[in-house]
Write an enzyme that holds these catalytic residues in place. Structure first.
Site, PDB file in Angstrom:
ATOM      1  N   LEU A 124      -8.416   5.844  -2.969  1.00 51.26           N
ATOM      2  CA  LEU A 124      -8.955   4.938  -3.976  1.00 51.26           C
ATOM      3  C   LEU A 124      -8.416   3.519  -3.798  1.00 51.26           C
ATOM      4  O   LEU A 124      -9.176   2.562  -3.668  1.00 51.26           O
ATOM      5  CB  LEU A 124      -8.633   5.453  -5.381  1.00 51.26           C
ATOM      6  N   GLU A 126      -7.020  -0.028  -2.611  1.00 54.17           N
ATOM      7  CA  GLU A 126      -7.341  -0.918  -1.499  1.00 54.17           C
ATOM      8  C   GLU A 126      -6.414  -2.125  -1.520  1.00 54.17           C
ATOM      9  O   GLU A 126      -5.692  -2.342  -2.508  1.00 54.17           O
ATOM     10  CB  GLU A 126      -8.796  -1.383  -1.604  1.00 54.17           C
ATOM     11  N   PRO A 127      -6.411  -2.924  -0.431  1.00 56.84           N
ATOM     12  CA  PRO A 127      -5.547  -4.113  -0.415  1.00 56.84           C
ATOM     13  C   PRO A 127      -5.770  -5.033  -1.607  1.00 56.84           C
ATOM     14  O   PRO A 127      -4.836  -5.675  -2.082  1.00 56.84           O
ATOM     15  CB  PRO A 127      -5.924  -4.797   0.908  1.00 56.84           C
ATOM     16  N   ALA A 129      -7.619  -3.929  -4.489  1.00 57.58           N
ATOM     17  CA  ALA A 129      -8.091  -3.120  -5.615  1.00 57.58           C
ATOM     18  C   ALA A 129      -7.093  -2.008  -5.867  1.00 57.58           C
ATOM     19  O   ALA A 129      -7.143  -0.959  -5.221  1.00 57.58           O
ATOM     20  CB  ALA A 129      -9.475  -2.547  -5.333  1.00 57.58           C
ATOM     21  N   ILE A 156      -2.051   5.343   0.901  1.00 54.19           N
ATOM     22  CA  ILE A 156      -2.671   6.642   0.659  1.00 54.19           C
ATOM     23  C   ILE A 156      -1.671   7.752   0.986  1.00 54.19           C
ATOM     24  O   ILE A 156      -1.313   7.990   2.138  1.00 54.19           O
ATOM     25  CB  ILE A 156      -3.963   6.798   1.493  1.00 54.19           C
ATOM     26  N   GLY A 341      31.357   3.950  -8.473  1.00 57.78           N
ATOM     27  CA  GLY A 341      31.194   3.635  -7.060  1.00 57.78           C
ATOM     28  C   GLY A 341      30.557   4.772  -6.284  1.00 57.78           C
ATOM     29  O   GLY A 341      29.768   4.540  -5.357  1.00 57.78           O
ATOM     30  N   GLU A 364      -0.343   6.306  -9.945  1.00 61.26           N
ATOM     31  CA  GLU A 364      -1.171   6.890 -11.004  1.00 61.26           C
ATOM     32  C   GLU A 364      -1.355   5.917 -12.171  1.00 61.26           C
ATOM     33  O   GLU A 364      -1.599   6.310 -13.304  1.00 61.26           O
ATOM     34  CB  GLU A 364      -0.575   8.214 -11.518  1.00 61.26           C
TER      35      GLU A 364
END
Length: 400
Positions: A124, A126-127, A129, A156, A341, A364
């Site tokens: 689903l 995208e770069p 979206a 993905i 530590g 998600e």
């Protein structure tokens, strides 16, 4: 909604033994090699973990949502990268087919997904979206008996291991919003599919993501989910509602493990002549963590039961995802603080969990997206005259 408590208890016991006997001892190896041993993946297949959410008619376990989250609580007491290898098949990779696929599509793919023969990925993002999924640019243009797909998908999960992709692509270029998006089942070996290099991430070593590039990739028209264009975004949203409950359960299981490890350290580590667990400020961090884990667990179980009853749990799923993942981040942060530590050192494992669980607040749907969904749903309910909480949330528990 538990259909058979004895059978569920047996499954939970099996998963718990598997976690203690196989997964936890392998955590350091996975972190070092950035790979889950094939023998462990095979054992996960034999336990039926790839088919948790797939109906028995297709060879899966057919768990209810409540049963699924209970299994996830146990499974995620080990490093969450083990869950990741099954996660896309159990959730967003297979559920679109299960929810909206044709009988033929279900019969062809679901048995192979349930057995682990195929690993499914959800393509689903995208770069340009991510949260704005309705603006995706990958196109699927009808050409005879197939669609020609072009575009790039990003981050993905399980793409390098995937046998199929549940792909979201725009079939109607004139429709710029969600209505132009359709869902496809795409064979990962199809000509025209390329893969970027594996992403180097902050954490989650052993769980792999990469770009998936489609260049004139032909997808049979028969692989359009439901054989209907324009339903892809609705399919994605239904899948994500379920996926958010699953991820919330992942966060609960991981937080339990983190607190358990921190508690053991606090009892064994001595300062000023006594275990640090005796110091009240350390006890405050322990108490806050336990209370928040308990609250998140109750939320997830309640929302899962509502979904099993057939209710719309869009708001509740976002509440769970938002609260549980933020809670897990706070528990991880407190655990590092309790160990001092040692918490910053790789050999104790807490710093790995600290890095791994940071992802939960991003995928998600980010925390901020969940806030928007919750607020918008409540405002919509108010406008429609529906009580806050989706109807009856604070009354009898019945749907109003």
């Amino acid at each position: 909604m538990i259909r058979d408590p004895e059978v569920l208890d047996a499954l939970l016991d099996s998963v718990s033994r598997f976690v203690r006997g196989r997964l936890i001892p392998a955590e350091a190896e996975v972190e070092e090699t950035d790979a889950i041993p094939p023998a462990i993946v095979q054992e996960m297949k034999e336990l039926g973990l790839f088919g948790l959410s797939i109906p028995e008619a297709y060879g899966g376990l057919g768990l209810t949502m409540e049963e699924e989250v209970r299994v996830v609580f146990e499974l995620c007491r080990a490093s969450t990268v083990f869950r990741s290898i099954i996660g896309t098949t159990v959730g967003i990779g297979s559920q679109g087919i299960l929810m909206d696929g044709t009988p033929q599509q279900k019969q062809l793919y679901l048995p192979r997904l349930a057995s682990g023969e195929l690993i499914a990925s959800f393509a689903l993002t995208e770069p340009e979206a991510g949260s704005d999924a309705a603006s995706l640019r990958t196109t699927a243009v009808r050409d005879g008996d197939s669609y020609v797909v072009n575009g790039t998908k990003r981050y993905i999960t399980n793409a390098p291991q995937a046998g199929i992709f549940t792909l979201m692509a725009r079939t109607d270029p004139k429709e710029k919003g969600a209505a132009g998006v359709s869902a496809f089942i795409v064979d990962a070996r199809s000509p025209g599919i390329g893969f970027g290099k594996k992403d180097r991430k902050m954490g989650q070593r052993g769980a792999h993501t990469c770009d998936v590039i489609f260049e004139n990739c032909r997808v049979p028209a028969a692989n359009l989910i439901g054989l209907e264009e324009g339903r892809g975004f609705k399919t994605a949203m239904k899948v994500l509602d379920k996926g958010r409950l699953h991820i919330a359960a992942v966060a609960v299981g991981a937080a339990r493990r983190i607190l358990d490890d921190a508690l053991r350290y606090a009892v064994e580590r001595r300062q000023f002549g006594q275990p640090i667990a005796q110091f009240q400020l350390v006890q405050a961090m322990i108490a806050d963590s336990h209370a928040e884990i308990y609250a998140a667990e109750c939320m997830v179980l309640d929302a899962a039961r509502r979904r099993d009853e057939g209710r719309n749990v869009s708001t509740e799923a976002s509440c769970c995802k938002m609260f549980a993942t933020e809670m897990c981040g706070r528990v991880a942060d407190r655990a590092v603080q309790m160990l001092g530590g040692a918490g910053y050192m790789a050999e104790y494992g807490i710093e790995r969990f600290y890095r791994d669980v940071r992802l939960f607040r991003l995928y998600e749907g980010t925390t901020q997206i969940q806030q928007l969904i919750i607020a918008r749903n409540l405002l919509r309910d108010l406008a429609e005259g529906t009580p806050a909480g989706g109807g009856g949330a604070f009354r009898s528990g019945k749907e109003s």
